[in-house]
Design an enzyme around this catalytic site. Sequence first.
Site, short mmCIF file in Angstrom:
data_model
loop_
_atom_site.label_atom_id
_atom_site.label_comp_id
_atom_site.label_asym_id
_atom_site.label_seq_id
_atom_site.Cartn_x
_atom_site.Cartn_y
_atom_site.Cartn_z
N CYS A 83 0.82 -1.22 0.00
CA CYS A 83 0.00 0.00 0.00
C CYS A 83 0.85 1.26 0.00
O CYS A 83 0.33 2.37 -0.11
CB CYS A 83 -0.95 0.00 1.18
SG CYS A 83 -1.82 -1.56 1.37
N HIS A 336 -8.85 4.09 -1.57
CA HIS A 336 -7.48 3.59 -1.44
C HIS A 336 -7.11 2.71 -2.62
O HIS A 336 -7.01 1.49 -2.50
CB HIS A 336 -7.36 2.84 -0.10
CG HIS A 336 -6.01 2.29 0.20
ND1 HIS A 336 -4.84 2.81 -0.32
CD2 HIS A 336 -5.63 1.24 0.98
CE1 HIS A 336 -3.81 2.10 0.13
NE2 HIS A 336 -4.26 1.15 0.91
#
Lengths: 392, 158
Positions: A83, A336
Amino acid sequence: MTGVAIIGVGHSVFGTRRDVNIPELCWESMKPAFENANLEPKDIEFFVVGNLGIWSSELAIPAIMAEYADLAPKGSMRVEAACATGSAAIRVGYTAIKSGLADLVLVLGVEKMQESPNPNVIELIGRFGSYFWEFENFGLTFPGYYAMHASAYMMKYGATEEDFAKVAVKAHHYAAKNPYAQFRKEIDVATVMKGPYVAWPLKLFDCSPITDGSACVILASEKKVKELGIEEKVWILSQGVGTGTANLSKREDFTSLASARYAAEQAYKLAGIDDPVKQLDGANVHDCFTAPEVIAYEDLGFCKRGEGYKLAREGQTYIGGKIPVNVDGGLKAKGHPIGATGVSMAVEAYKQLLRKADKGRQADIKNGRWLAHNIGGTGHYAYVTIYGLEKR
Amino acid sequence: MDVKEAIEKMGFPIIPDEKSNAWQWFDVRELKLRYILSVEGIKKFYEGLKEGKLLATKCKCGRIFFPPQKDCPSCKKSEMDWIELKKEGVLETLTVIHVRPTSFSHYDPYAVGIAKLDDGVRILAWYRGEPKLKPGQRVKVEIVKRKEGYQTYELVPI
Ligand SMILES: [Zn+2]
């Protein structure tokens, strides 16, 4: 060594983007970045694409974009740090310019997570720890890893699920004012508390969504900034990078991320920051879930260890509070798209510092410094980047 | 509509999205993933587990590794002793996985925890018992078979 500035930014709408394919989604953020910097694709010397990509079809996105956006035959690569992929891509561009090997670098972060059905995404994203010892054998999911931090934190400091819920409420409050956000709708604590558990103690509204999106920044050396006569720019003052163990069981505690503390220490030292709350105007922190935002407050030194939940409880990270955090909606409500997130944070730093943020979510800029905290996995990778109006 | 029907109806594997009506091409080249991982270097761990023992590696320099590791980065040696762990310790954290991956969908929501064993190493394992986290909760490690039919380990409150 040369300073490195962001001279152009672009951001796609984040969300379920079934209306575009991968190159179209990339171009959505590349085009405004070129226009913003007043540059053409041919001007770019090197480009980096942050993309995790296991859930989407195209693996060679740099080549796809070299073709689609006339970047061939310039050098490129795809980078990955879970991420924190977007920040890792910025790292590559930043170091390329710092080292003197390039003067103008395009950094693109993109993820098209919804090219796979949700169950596949859940299956794949649970593997970003130790695949064998955590996922294969014990079925941990990505929310599960952070849930273990949330529950340990609650036990140690007495924080409650309501405290975490307040982080989600803030995220939605600002996402409602961000036209690029996935969830542009306000929610209240009761809504969060009523949500079903995903991984106890985290509930549906504690979690960031599965998102398609792209973000782009164009980086330039000091020389290039002068040569092009760029007025609007934001400098990368420093970047700290850390790595954590794959297995959570190899860590000393679950109320903090050691890699993030390590990255923050480096970034602060290089930028000459010893009192972040006083010297920064705001921050973007990695709120893939609500609890890690609270932990980030502590890892970044916005408060003492064990007091992060009080900042959330008292609303001290809204604009006007002690330090504004995630006033773009954060990962939680802006969305995200893994590879794009770190680049999206850079875009937000640029907008905030140049006072170009949307109405109702512009922080007060007094110091001219903004922080981005981007975590890959559960502290497996940590990038802390400090952006500033004045070159150090 | 599945891919076959789409080809018949639309002439291509294209299905308009239910919400946005945007055309979606459904990949006709499906991929099934199953990795093959070497456990040769830690096969004693599995031999031990079969006998109900929880084994870790211990280097001559004293460093203990769990999950077991073949090589020691402290002294760069690879002559490990296999030691049996005490199977008791303190529960440090816990979660209950409600939204399960498809490959775990045959389980009800399940709890997973991390305990610090009295030997000093930490272990991540299934957790069996009331999912409540309280400071200093003692747990033991039980070696059991789960639905897959092979031996694994669980943390159980004492
Ligand atoms: Zn050794």
